[in-house]
Motif scaffolding. Structure first.
Motif, short mmCIF file in Angstrom:
data_model
loop_
_atom_site.label_atom_id
_atom_site.label_comp_id
_atom_site.label_asym_id
_atom_site.label_seq_id
_atom_site.Cartn_x
_atom_site.Cartn_y
_atom_site.Cartn_z
N VAL A 49 33.29 10.14 28.42
CA VAL A 49 32.07 10.49 28.64
C VAL A 49 31.16 10.26 27.47
O VAL A 49 31.50 10.44 26.37
N SER A 50 29.95 9.97 27.75
CA SER A 50 28.89 10.10 26.74
C SER A 50 27.63 11.06 27.07
O SER A 50 27.51 10.90 28.23
N ILE A 51 27.06 11.71 26.06
CA ILE A 51 26.13 12.59 26.55
C ILE A 51 24.87 12.34 25.46
O ILE A 51 25.12 12.37 24.14
N SER A 52 23.89 12.07 26.05
CA SER A 52 22.72 11.53 25.25
C SER A 52 21.39 12.50 25.59
O SER A 52 21.25 12.78 26.53
N LEU A 53 20.93 12.91 24.50
CA LEU A 53 19.67 13.60 24.47
C LEU A 53 18.45 13.47 23.74
O LEU A 53 18.61 13.36 22.32
N SER A 54 17.43 13.12 24.18
CA SER A 54 16.30 12.67 23.46
C SER A 54 15.09 13.34 23.71
O SER A 54 15.09 13.65 24.94
N THR B 206 26.10 7.90 17.59
CA THR B 206 25.65 6.39 17.75
C THR B 206 25.93 5.78 19.16
O THR B 206 24.97 5.19 19.80
N SER B 207 27.42 5.66 19.42
CA SER B 207 27.67 4.99 20.42
C SER B 207 29.20 5.38 20.83
O SER B 207 29.84 6.10 20.07
N GLY B 208 29.61 4.79 22.06
CA GLY B 208 30.88 5.17 22.31
C GLY B 208 31.13 6.37 23.34
O GLY B 208 30.06 6.52 23.91
N PHE B 209 32.31 6.65 23.33
CA PHE B 209 32.53 7.90 24.52
C PHE B 209 33.56 8.81 23.76
O PHE B 209 34.37 8.68 22.78
N VAL B 210 33.52 10.12 24.35
CA VAL B 210 34.32 11.07 23.79
C VAL B 210 35.22 11.33 24.97
O VAL B 210 34.79 11.05 26.08
N THR B 211 36.36 12.00 24.75
CA THR B 211 37.18 12.22 25.99
C THR B 211 37.36 13.44 26.34
O THR B 211 37.74 14.42 25.27
N GLY C 260 26.91 9.87 30.63
CA GLY C 260 27.41 8.43 31.00
C GLY C 260 28.95 8.53 31.31
O GLY C 260 29.76 9.40 30.89
N ASP C 261 29.64 7.54 31.97
CA ASP C 261 31.23 7.45 32.41
C ASP C 261 31.78 6.24 31.80
O ASP C 261 31.22 5.25 31.99
N GLY C 262 32.64 6.41 31.13
CA GLY C 262 33.70 5.49 30.10
C GLY C 262 34.75 5.10 30.83
O GLY C 262 35.85 4.52 30.12
N GLY C 263 35.21 5.76 32.09
CA GLY C 263 36.52 5.58 32.67
C GLY C 263 37.55 6.53 32.19
O GLY C 263 37.11 7.63 31.43
#
Length: 828
Positions: free
Chosen positions: A249-254, A289-294, A327-330
């Protein structure tokens, strides 16, 4: 220098600035040293920055009516706090007391009293200190078991010279389950004495979390003065979601209104990851910055949206609109590892999966059995860290330096870890410090098994026509306190499986402390004068043991015929008992029970039709239609269909040998309406599907890194799309949440009613070849010619379809039991 531990199941860590900076602990979060304040900012704390886990001192000087933030931890004051008598209280409470010259004293000469209470993570409280005699000052602190850490402080938040946490009104959320401390203090030494009232109020319930889902899209929210608050007065919103071990997943807060800070916690409020400016500027992102965490385990997660507190302690916390995206990164890919294997020269690199603390890792999977003992060891050119995740998606063990130096080992030091359940386990090969890369070696070992050997008791066994079966015995020597097993199969010699005996492919299982176990191979009482004939039985693939010297034996069948005679299944020479007994052998892989034999013998001559061939057709078809065959042979057919589809270039999903092995496994010890047959059948099914998905053919086609959706979709495609959208989605969800295992999902599709209906006729036709002719449809028939194009099979399937499944009108069963190939199996 000793690094802080990273407890897996520790009590929840706090949301506050100080605990994140100082404790830094929590699942996959202990290595995170970022604090809830900007680097170099002045928080204006009376206690200083408190960025270390000590009983922090109170600075002696003043600035703008507040204690200064000089970042120093004064050991003398820490000792003073430690030495002060603590008064236990229960909350809610209101008490009156007095600061006197006999009370404890800080280094700035102010007096204070200490009160202690037990709090629960998520509990909402307010603390108010009022006095007409002095300018009140409050501290709220927490014990981590070794030291005190400041969570919040206040001077005039209670109005006038009174203090309150949180300031003004409302309640603050306790971030931690544990022991809390209140310091009732005065601002200046000159007004340090006098009477005061301390009130600790509580609010029932906990701060609510809004439900979210991975991939839910953009969520617009607002921090406002009615939101939940931390004890440092900052506001926050919480969002809950469910995740699966290995999911990315990725988590963004702005926000344009405040300096965003983002936390990811598990269901027990353990901090997994945090971000301040990872999203660029004052925005937050996990990972940065970018990518996903598991996600490290299967279960509930919490996202906390908050803000960096203002530098000026008198300034109100910020409010305003924000945007949150989950977000979902599979699924993070995995690689298989087997017990006894060592993987050398593996590497962690910048392209690998990340944990929520943004450390890189590789994922490995292996199949384990309840009670099995293993050890995992990892060493490399970085500080290694290991996690072991169970079949339910929960972390069950972890280690940092248990392998010596900076190597990791589960369990630490020596010995072996006992696996609690049977299923697929995951190894997370990780490093202690986020962002570190390098090469490593990973090994999965087990204790050397005690010497156990399995072998056949004799080199030769005797069977006799008319004796129903030959009995063979497997014995073991050496260590006997564990369950072991060994496979077996038959091979033609002068005796052939079509005419002289029933081919046997199976497995013998010896329970703990069981030293021998026998199994039977059915003997056919044909009408040929064959003299004595023989076949071979061979042991193979031992489990939990090794093979002894006697791995094969010859079974000699003593012939009982003086001359060739007419076939006992042929019109005019029919032997009804033989006819029925052979159906038990050919379709159910067993000798008949007495009541079943008597019933079906009676049906061959007393079905109510004067044409006895019609009776025999009905009896014969009844074996395919029986509960026992449908739940053993037909289920074996459907399992192969769902797992692998049809054989390459062929219209059928399995071979005769695969059919025999599967149906015999499911049917072991089962005779419908005899004893506890239903419980035995269910236990056999569970074992069959567990063994099926553990087979190397299956695991090669469906690697563990495969997503739940891809796995279910592949099975459904093989099955011809029999699942409805709701059924498909339910299985994906169940597999993703570990509510079902792969074996249970495979079984669910194999037992789908639509699949059974669709494959009923093809399986009926194939069963005619397997049962009556004991061969594959494309093997050579009675004329010695193979049928590579499945002409015969397709003909009979077409006939059965033509008559809408009516086997009598299609004359399919009749054709097989009156065929020369079937009748000539047993006589002239």
């Amino acid at each position: 220098m000793t690094r802080p531990p990273r407890p897996l199941h520790a009590t929840a860590l706090v949301f506050s600035l100080v605990i994140f900076a100082a404790a830094g602990a929590g699942l996959f979060g202990a290595r995170a040293s970022a604090a809830r304040q900007k680097s170099g900012s002045a928080a204006g704390s009376k206690l200083g920055d408190a960025a270390v886990k000590t009983r922090t001192a109170l600075g002696p000087s003043r600035r703008a009516g507040k204690r200064p933030s000089d970042g120093a931890a004064q050991a003398g004051a820490a000792a003073a706090i430690a030495a002060c008598v603590e008064t236990p209280i229960s909350i809610p409470t209101t008490l009156n007391a007095t600061l006197t010259t006999d009370d404890c004293q800080l280094q700035d000469a102010t007096r204070y009293d200490v009160y202690r209470f037990n709090g629960t993570a998520g509990q909402q409280v307010s603390v108010t200190l009022t006095s007409a005699d002095f300018d009140a000052y409050l501290f709220l602190m927490i014990s981590d078991g070794q030291s005190l850490v400041v969570l919040g402080e206040d001077n005039d938040g209670g109005g006038g010279t009174n203090a309150r946490i949180p300031s003004g009104s409302g309640v603050a959320t306790l971030p931690y389950t544990g022991t809390y401390y209140i310091l009732a203090n005065a601002l200046e030494p000159s007004d340090t004495l006098g009477n005061y009232t301390l009130t600790v109020a509580t609010l029932g319930g906990t701060c609510p979390a809004s439900p979210a889902a991975i991939g839910f899209g953009t969520r617009h929210g607002t921090l406002f003065t009615g939101d939940c608050r931390f004890v440092d007065d900052t506001f926050y919103d919480a969002y809950s979601f469910s995740g699966t071990a290995g999911q990315q997943v990725s988590i963004s807060l702005s926000s344009d209104s405040f300096d965003a800070v983002l936390y990811l916690l598990d269901g027990n409020r353990n901090v997994l990851g945090l971000s301040d400016d990872g999203g660029g500027g004052t925005n937050a992102r996990l990972p940065a910055t970018s990518g996903f965490v598991t996600l490290p385990f299967t279960g509930s997660y919490l996202i906390v949206v908050s803000e960096i507190p203002p530098d000026d302690i008198d300034a109100p916390p910020a409010t305003g609109a924000y945007t949150l995206l989950l977000g979902d990164g599979g699924m993070c890919p995995s690689a298989p590892i087997t017990v006894g294997q060592t993987i050398n020269n593996a590497s962690l690199s910048a392209g690998d999966c990340k944990l929520p603390d943004e450390s890189f890792f590789d994922l490995y999977t292996f199949s384990g059995t309840a009670g099995q003992q293993v050890a995992v060891h990892m060493s490399g050119d970085f500080d290694a860290y290991l996690y072991l995740v169970g079949p339910d998606g929960q972390v069950i063990a972890e280690d940092d330096d248990g392998g010596g130096g900076t190597s990791a080992r589960i369990p630490a030091g020596t010995g072996f870890f006992t696996l609690p359940t049977t299923g697929t386990y995951r190894i997370i090969a990780n490093q202690f410090s986020a962002g570190t890369t390098g090469t490593y070696t990973l090994s999965l070992t087990a204790p050397a098994p005690p010497s156990t050997t399995l072998q056949l008791t004799h080199t030769t066994y005797n069977g006799a026509e008319g004796g129903i079966f030959a009995t063979l015995t497997v014995t073991r020597a050496g260590f006997v306190a564990s369950e072991v097993s060994v496979g077996y199969f038959t091979t033609d010699g002068t005796a052939t499986e079509r005419k002289d005996y029933t081919a046997a492919v199976g497995r013998v299982r010896l329970a703990a402390n069981e030293t021998s176990r026998s199994f039977n191979v059915l003997i056919t009482d044909d009408r040929f004068d064959d003299d004595n004939e023989s076949f071979t039985v061979t042991l193979t693939a031992p489990g939990g043991a090794t093979l002894g010297p006697q791995t094969s034996a010859t079974v000699t069948i003593a012939d009982n015929d003086a001359a060739d005679g007419p076939s006992p299944v042929k019109e005019g020479s029919i032997d009804t008992e033989f006819f029925v007994r052979q159906h038990y052998a050919d379709f159910l892989n067993r000798a008949p029970d007495a009541s079943g034999l008597a019933f079906w013998v009676g049906q061959t001559t007393g079905c109510g039709n004067p044409d006895l061939l019609v009776c025999r057709v009905n009896v014969s078809a009844a074996f395919f239609l029986s509960i026992e065959f449908q739940e053993t042979g037909f289920l074996t057919y459907r399992a192969h269909k769902v797992a692998y589809g049809n054989l390459p270039g062929k219209p059928v999903p399995l071979t005769l040998r695969e059919f025999l092995a599967g149906s015999r496994r499911i049917g072991e010890g089962v005779a419908v309406n005899v004893g506890n047959w239903e419980a035995q059948l269910e236990a056999n099914k569970v074992a069959f599907f567990n063994e099926f998905v553990a087979d190397s053919r299956f695991t090669a086609l469906y690697p563990q890194g495969m997503s739940s959706a891809a796995f279910v979709d592949a099975l459904n495609a093989n099955a011809g799309g029999v699942l409805s959208t709701a059924e498909r989605n339910a299985l994906v969800a169940d597999l993703g949440s570990s509510a079902k295992t792969r074996a249970q999902v495979l079984r669910a599709v194999a037992e789908d009613a639509d699949l059974a209906q669709r494959e009923f006729r093809p399986a009926f036709v194939l069963a005619q070849y397997f049962g009556y002719l004991r061969r594959n449809p494309d093997d050579a028939g009675f004329d010695g010619q193979p049928d590579p194009n499945f002409v015969g099979y397709n003909f009979w399937l077409g006939k059965l379809n033509q008559f809408n499944g009516n086997y009598v009108e299609a004359e399919m069963v009749k054709a097989f039991i009156t065929s020369l190939e079937y009748q000539n199996r047993f006589g002239q």
